[in-house]
Design an enzyme around this catalytic site. Structure first.
Site, PDB file in Angstrom:
ATOM      1  N   ASP A 477       0.835  -1.209   0.000  1.00  0.00           N
ATOM      2  CA  ASP A 477       0.000   0.000   0.000  1.00  0.00           C
ATOM      3  C   ASP A 477       0.861   1.248   0.000  1.00  0.00           C
ATOM      4  O   ASP A 477       0.554   2.240  -0.659  1.00  0.00           O
ATOM      5  CB  ASP A 477      -0.935  -0.001   1.205  1.00  0.00           C
ATOM      6  CG  ASP A 477      -0.171  -0.067   2.531  1.00  0.00           C
ATOM      7  OD1 ASP A 477       0.883  -0.730   2.576  1.00  0.00           O
ATOM      8  OD2 ASP A 477      -0.630   0.517   3.523  1.00  0.00           O
ATOM      9  N   ARG A 481       5.723   4.242   5.946  1.00  0.00           N
ATOM     10  CA  ARG A 481       5.304   4.220   7.351  1.00  0.00           C
ATOM     11  C   ARG A 481       5.335   2.790   7.901  1.00  0.00           C
ATOM     12  O   ARG A 481       5.816   1.860   7.248  1.00  0.00           O
ATOM     13  CB  ARG A 481       3.916   4.837   7.484  1.00  0.00           C
ATOM     14  CG  ARG A 481       2.789   4.063   6.842  1.00  0.00           C
ATOM     15  CD  ARG A 481       1.504   4.871   6.891  1.00  0.00           C
ATOM     16  NE  ARG A 481       0.379   4.157   6.308  1.00  0.00           N
ATOM     17  CZ  ARG A 481      -0.627   4.738   5.660  1.00  0.00           C
ATOM     18  NH1 ARG A 481      -0.631   6.052   5.468  1.00  0.00           N
ATOM     19  NH2 ARG A 481      -1.619   4.020   5.176  1.00  0.00           N
ATOM     20  N   ASP A 482       4.803   2.625   9.098  1.00  0.00           N
ATOM     21  CA  ASP A 482       4.840   1.316   9.754  1.00  0.00           C
ATOM     22  C   ASP A 482       3.699   0.427   9.238  1.00  0.00           C
ATOM     23  O   ASP A 482       2.840  -0.017   9.974  1.00  0.00           O
ATOM     24  CB  ASP A 482       4.757   1.467  11.271  1.00  0.00           C
ATOM     25  CG  ASP A 482       3.532   2.251  11.714  1.00  0.00           C
ATOM     26  OD1 ASP A 482       2.831   2.834  10.862  1.00  0.00           O
ATOM     27  OD2 ASP A 482       3.270   2.270  12.934  1.00  0.00           O
ATOM     28  N   GLU A 483       3.735   0.182   7.920  1.00  0.00           N
ATOM     29  CA  GLU A 483       2.720  -0.638   7.269  1.00  0.00           C
ATOM     30  C   GLU A 483       3.408  -1.446   6.170  1.00  0.00           C
ATOM     31  O   GLU A 483       3.781  -2.575   6.402  1.00  0.00           O
ATOM     32  CB  GLU A 483       1.610   0.265   6.719  1.00  0.00           C
ATOM     33  CG  GLU A 483       0.292  -0.445   6.535  1.00  0.00           C
ATOM     34  CD  GLU A 483      -0.871   0.533   6.430  1.00  0.00           C
ATOM     35  OE1 GLU A 483      -1.955   0.077   6.063  1.00  0.00           O
ATOM     36  OE2 GLU A 483      -0.690   1.741   6.696  1.00  0.00           O
ATOM     37  N   ASP A 490      -6.045  -2.260  -2.594  1.00  0.00           N
ATOM     38  CA  ASP A 490      -5.179  -1.415  -3.408  1.00  0.00           C
ATOM     39  C   ASP A 490      -4.710  -2.157  -4.647  1.00  0.00           C
ATOM     40  O   ASP A 490      -4.709  -1.618  -5.764  1.00  0.00           O
ATOM     41  CB  ASP A 490      -3.959  -0.966  -2.594  1.00  0.00           C
ATOM     42  CG  ASP A 490      -4.324  -0.255  -1.308  1.00  0.00           C
ATOM     43  OD1 ASP A 490      -5.079  -0.838  -0.511  1.00  0.00           O
ATOM     44  OD2 ASP A 490      -3.843   0.864  -1.082  1.00  0.00           O
ATOM     45  N   TRP A 547     -11.949  -5.598  -1.333  1.00  0.00           N
ATOM     46  CA  TRP A 547     -10.637  -6.085  -0.910  1.00  0.00           C
ATOM     47  C   TRP A 547     -10.534  -7.585  -1.218  1.00  0.00           C
ATOM     48  O   TRP A 547      -9.644  -8.021  -1.941  1.00  0.00           O
ATOM     49  CB  TRP A 547     -10.402  -5.787   0.566  1.00  0.00           C
ATOM     50  CG  TRP A 547      -9.814  -4.435   0.823  1.00  0.00           C
ATOM     51  CD1 TRP A 547      -8.557  -4.171   1.277  1.00  0.00           C
ATOM     52  CD2 TRP A 547     -10.441  -3.146   0.623  1.00  0.00           C
ATOM     53  NE1 TRP A 547      -8.351  -2.809   1.372  1.00  0.00           N
ATOM     54  CE2 TRP A 547      -9.491  -2.156   0.984  1.00  0.00           C
ATOM     55  CE3 TRP A 547     -11.683  -2.731   0.190  1.00  0.00           C
ATOM     56  CZ2 TRP A 547      -9.755  -0.787   0.912  1.00  0.00           C
ATOM     57  CZ3 TRP A 547     -11.966  -1.375   0.125  1.00  0.00           C
ATOM     58  CH2 TRP A 547     -11.016  -0.418   0.471  1.00  0.00           C
ATOM     59  N   GLU A 759      -2.165   9.041  -1.148  1.00  0.00           N
ATOM     60  CA  GLU A 759      -3.225   8.223  -0.551  1.00  0.00           C
ATOM     61  C   GLU A 759      -4.546   8.977  -0.493  1.00  0.00           C
ATOM     62  O   GLU A 759      -5.614   8.398  -0.702  1.00  0.00           O
ATOM     63  CB  GLU A 759      -2.803   7.794   0.854  1.00  0.00           C
ATOM     64  CG  GLU A 759      -3.809   6.920   1.573  1.00  0.00           C
ATOM     65  CD  GLU A 759      -3.305   6.461   2.931  1.00  0.00           C
ATOM     66  OE1 GLU A 759      -3.822   5.461   3.448  1.00  0.00           O
ATOM     67  OE2 GLU A 759      -2.381   7.110   3.482  1.00  0.00           O
ATOM     68  N   HIS A 780       1.152   6.153  -2.761  1.00  0.00           N
ATOM     69  CA  HIS A 780       0.064   5.205  -2.542  1.00  0.00           C
ATOM     70  C   HIS A 780      -0.662   5.051  -3.878  1.00  0.00           C
ATOM     71  O   HIS A 780      -1.423   5.914  -4.266  1.00  0.00           O
ATOM     72  CB  HIS A 780      -0.887   5.807  -1.489  1.00  0.00           C
ATOM     73  CG  HIS A 780      -1.393   4.840  -0.489  1.00  0.00           C
ATOM     74  ND1 HIS A 780      -0.765   4.628   0.714  1.00  0.00           N
ATOM     75  CD2 HIS A 780      -2.480   4.035  -0.486  1.00  0.00           C
ATOM     76  CE1 HIS A 780      -1.456   3.746   1.434  1.00  0.00           C
ATOM     77  NE2 HIS A 780      -2.497   3.368   0.699  1.00  0.00           N
TER      78      HIS A 780
END
Length: 895
Positions: A477, A481-483, A490, A547, A759, A780
């Site tokens: 995605d 960041r912390d992802e 997506d 999704w 995003e 994103h």
């Protein structure tokens, strides 16, 4: 000369004349060029046809020959086989042998009686076909205290080769990420290996030709292993796949005298730590040059102080060969300028939001610590901004050993950034000492799209860089960041656009296997793949509309783009299980239960007193995607010849659409959620009866007008919005949306300086302030799904579903947006396809190029005919078309 005479003689024997312009080129085995790790027992062969300037060339027959590489023994001859198939022709010879090498070539005949010479030979090598072929054992560090927060372990083994090496291949994988060396040189040019899969079910190994790296006599093997996806913190916790990293290494050596030796990881190896003191995906790396163990991967190194490794008891049943492209270094970026922020921070701007890392040259005293932090944007005041990274430090620390210039780059991590903050260097920064390196999966670029509008060209640039930055072995995605997770929603909305920009055939084929592997037992799909949420209840970690539909949308999109029926067949059980899940959850064919993301990040208004926020019912959206996935399952069943399933789900689809109309549509055609997304999905997925579609398109266009020609859609509505408009005669409205420059729009971020897709529509607000930092990525790709419309509608390049993979081509450009030209080219599986149009005075000019072994239907804009297009049916070759009546005589013209 002799070879040419032999080829000519063969052509005459076979009863046709060879044609000098006709040849078979770009031979691929399982979509790879000379692969060395095929574990499919019946690999498939593909080729492209070159025919010079000849037109209307189709293949009429082919002949394939397969030989063993070592002794050139013919093991399979297809003989002359009639047909135009030049993609995915299966091998039908005797059983292939593990770790053995083969070559193949092909000869083709065209539809005009010409035969080609035999092609150049292509090579492939089989991987390890059985777990028993693995003689190596898993090893881990033998010292105590190895955890995710501790130094990365190093493994080494000195070996002696007493004979001259003819060939040598290294088979390597890890629990974690690895970088291996032989005699001090890195093996291969890939990074972040072995990649990310559903490790417990599918762990990839890589194979390397290391023949030239070995010498007769003393040699050494070394490997560093980092935590990687295996045990780094993902989401909010570490150790998702295990607490202990490990290495599996097998070296197969063949000597010039014909003998063979296998060297493996086992209990005789040694382990220690070195300069890589910390490496974690979200937080970055720490390298202490004072801790370097010089020449540790070279022969003669004294490893007497190293600890014996720990032999690990893991099986080999989950090991699979790698088919997708590895992550590699690509473009480099010079540091453009140094910025001293209002807070006094030293910041470097690279000019492009990229994903990878920064290579640095440093000089200082032993123990000096240099800290490099990363961010995508500066705040309104011009200061370094990291709040949107959330818990990710995204920071690399380098500790110098002193004594001269030192070079650093991180390992087993990456960052998403345009700017870096440098701490620990006194005095001015030297821009020449900092180089940004873009890192992403090594996918072949396939699409080029340019127009007369510079802003639109920048949008295409941003879409491509959003894809590059987020296609690091899995479609993530966001990269900063912390992802950094494989969010399914997506990926599904962007998958068709992705296929235009780059060859993502193997990339998505690999990831889809993990979609199926991690699919929940009830048929729902987890929100992220590979799944590291690991909730106890499937409904809490799967089954979200838009999704979970990744299970049907992406396989069908890949089938359209590449025509690979085997990919569709492999994913068919997963597709069917997902549709069956929705059917079980539905009541009277209406799916209005469960938790859903909805039209994620749709246009909303703070303090919304007059109801302008574009809220669409989540269950309405769910019903639309329930129908869409069912339609795609029908399509797949039909393509695979499964008539029973096609008939069964066709009846179900009728019931789903009837339930939708009954629940959400008034007799006059008003949809209960009067939003752009509601009308877009209804039109795109044919949810409405024929007699209600035209008025629904009008309602959609009117809604856009109410918002001042701005879109209000989120993740699920946006990919289909312009398609719904142009399909139903509102291409002019679609162009207004595409070229809108104020918020919310695709071009607004460009006006605000974006170099990738954001995003949120307003990641940076008009006043320079930011959206909420908890969900505000500046890289994103989801909204970049508009690229699909740009290729397929503006340029008009599309594939006929009856001839997937661009076997049957559609070229149907749509003029609008005050564009004076639009040029697009696309490397199809058959070769290069182009559609270039230009308006010169009162004439519309269209130049097209169609690859051999395909046909095309060209629609030339011409409003002197009722349909608005003049139809031309052509074969391969280059063509030029003109039109004098290309301007719409009315406001809206239906195609």
């Amino acid at each position: 000369m002799i070879k040419n005479l032999l080829t000519l003689s063969l052509c005459l024997v076979l009863g046709s004349s060879c044609f000098a312009q006709l040849s078979a080129d770009r031979l691929l085995t399982e979509n790879e060029n000379d692969p060395i790790s095929i574990d499919i027992k019946t690999p498939r062969f593909s080729w492209q046809i070159a025919a010079g300037t000849a037109k209307n060339v189709l293949q009429s027959a082919y002949q394939i020959r397969v030989y063993t590489a070592n002794d050139n023994k013919l093991i399979w001859n297809s003989n002359k086989a009639s047909g135009s198939q030049s993609l995915y022709v299966p091998y039908k010879g005797p059983a292939l042998i593990s770790s053995s090498a083969y070559v193949w070539q092909v000869m083709i005949w065209d539809n005009k009686g010409h035969a080609s010479p035999w092609s150049k030979k292509a090579n492939w090598r089989m991987g390890l076909l059985s777990p028993s072929d693995w003689k190596a054992t898993w090893i881990g560090p033998g010292y105590a205290g190895d955890t995710v927060n501790k130094p990365s372990p190093m493994f080494r083994k000195g070996i002696t080769l007493n004979k001259t090496v003819k060939s040598a291949f290294a088979y390597i994988t890890a629990h974690g990420l690895y970088e291996a060396q032989i005699n001090g040189e890195k093996i291969g040019d890939a990074y972040l290996t072995p990649g990310w899969t559903s490790y417990h079910k599918r762990l990839q190994y890589q194979v390397y030709d290391v023949t030239k790296m070995l010498v007769k006599g003393q040699n050494a093997i070394g490997a560093k292993v980092g935590s990687g996806w295996y045990r780094s913190t993902l989401v909010s916790s570490p150790n998702h796949y295990g607490k202990d990293v490990g290495l599996l290494f097998q070296l197969e050596v063949t000597y010039t005298d014909g003998t063979h030796e296998t060297i493996v990881s086992d209990g005789s190896w040694k382990s220690a730590t070195g300069e890589l003191r910390y490496a974690e995906i979200y937080n970055g790396a720490t390298i202490d040059a004072r801790m370097v163990q010089k020449d540790w991967a070279k022969p003669g190194f004294n490893d007497s102080q190293w600890a014996a490794v720990k032999v690990q008891d893991y099986g080999k049943e989950n090991l699979v060969a790698t088919y997708n492209e590895p992550v590699k270094k690509h473009e480099t970026f010079k540091a453009l300028k140094v910025i001293t922020t209002p807070k006094g921070e030293k910041v470097i701007d690279f000019g492009q939001n990229l994903v990878g890392w920064v290579q640095v040259k440093l000089n200082g005293k032993a123990g000096d610590s240099i800290k490099i932090s990363h961010t995508e944007v500066l705040d309104k005041a011009g200061n370094f901004y990291i709040e949107n990274l959330r818990g990710a430090k995204a920071q690399n620390v380098y500790i110098l050993k002193g004594g001269g210039d030192e070079y650093f780059e991180p390992h087993f991590t990456w960052q998403g950034f345009r700017y870096i903050k440098v701490e620990g260097i006194t005095g001015d920064l030297n821009l020449a000492n900092f180089t940004g390196v873009a890192v992403y999966s090594d996918m072949e670029p396939t699409g080029v799209f340019t127009t007369s509008n510079p802003m639109l060209n920048q949008l295409q640039h941003n879409i491509q860089w959003g894809q590059k930055g987020n296609f690091l072995d899995v479609p993530t995605d966001c990269p900063q960041r912390d992802e950094r997770l494989g969010w399914t929603g997506d990926a599904q909305v962007f998958s068709r656009t992705a296929s235009f920009n780059m060859n993502v055939h193997n990339f998505f084929s690999k990831w889809l296997k993990d979609v199926a592997a991690d699919q929940n037992s009830d048929g729902s799909i987890p929100h992220i793949i590979p799944d590291v949420f690991k909730q106890n209840k499937d409904d809490e970690n799967g089954g979200a509309t838009g999704w979970s539909d990744v299970a049907t949308v992406v396989p069908w999109n890949m089938y359209l783009a590449y025509g690979d029926k085997e990919l569709l067949q492999n994913q068919y059980p997963s597709m069917k299980a997902w549709v069956d899940y929705m059917q079980k959850k539905a009541k009277n064919n209406l799916w209005n239960t469960g938790w859903h993301f909805g039209d994620w990040l749709f246009y909303s208004v703070e303090n919304d007193l007059d109801g302008m926020s574009a809220i669409t019912s989540k269950y309405l959206i769910a019903q639309c995607f329930y129908a869409y996935s069912t339609q795609l399952l029908i399509n797949a069943a039909t393509a695979l010849g499964n008539k029973a399933d096609a008939d069964h789900y066709s009846l179900l689809l009728q019931q789903i659409k009837a339930a939708y109309v009954n629940e959400y549509v008034t007799p006059n055609g008003l949809i209960s959620s009067d939003t752009q997304t509601a009308y877009t999905l209804a039109l795109a997925f044919d949810m409405l009866p024929e007699q209600l579609r035209e008025q629904a398109a009008g309602r959609l266009a009117n809604n856009i007008t109410r918002y001042g020609n701005h879109l209000t859609t989120g993740f699920l509505g946006t990919p289909y919005l312009c398609f719904a408009l142009s399909r139903f005669g509102y291409a002019d409205v679609a162009y207004k949306l595409l070229l809108q420059e104020s918020y919310p729009s695709w071009l607004y971020p460009i006006k605000m300086g974006a170099t990738t897709i954001w995003e949120r529509w307003d990641g940076i607000k008009p006043d320079g302030s930011f959206e909420t930092p908890t969900m505000n990525s500046y890289n994103h790709y989801a909204y970049g799904a508009i690229g699909d419309w740009m290729y397929r509608v503006t340029s008009g390049i599309d594939t006929d579903p009856d001839g997937p993979g661009y076997k049957k081509i559609i070229i149907k450009p749509t003029v609008g947006g005050k564009l004076t030209y639009a040029n697009a080219s696309y490397q199809t599986p058959y070769g290069k396809l182009t559609s270039n149009w230009k308006i010169e005075g009162d004439t519309f000019n269209l130049d097209v190029e169609v690859p051999a072994n395909t046909t095309a239907t060209v629609y030339v804009p011409d409003y002197s005919v009722n349909e608005g297009y003049r139809t031309e049916h052509i074969g391969s070759g280059s063509y030029h078309f003109t039109s004098k009546s290309f301007i719409n005589p009315v406001k809206h013209t239906k195609p």
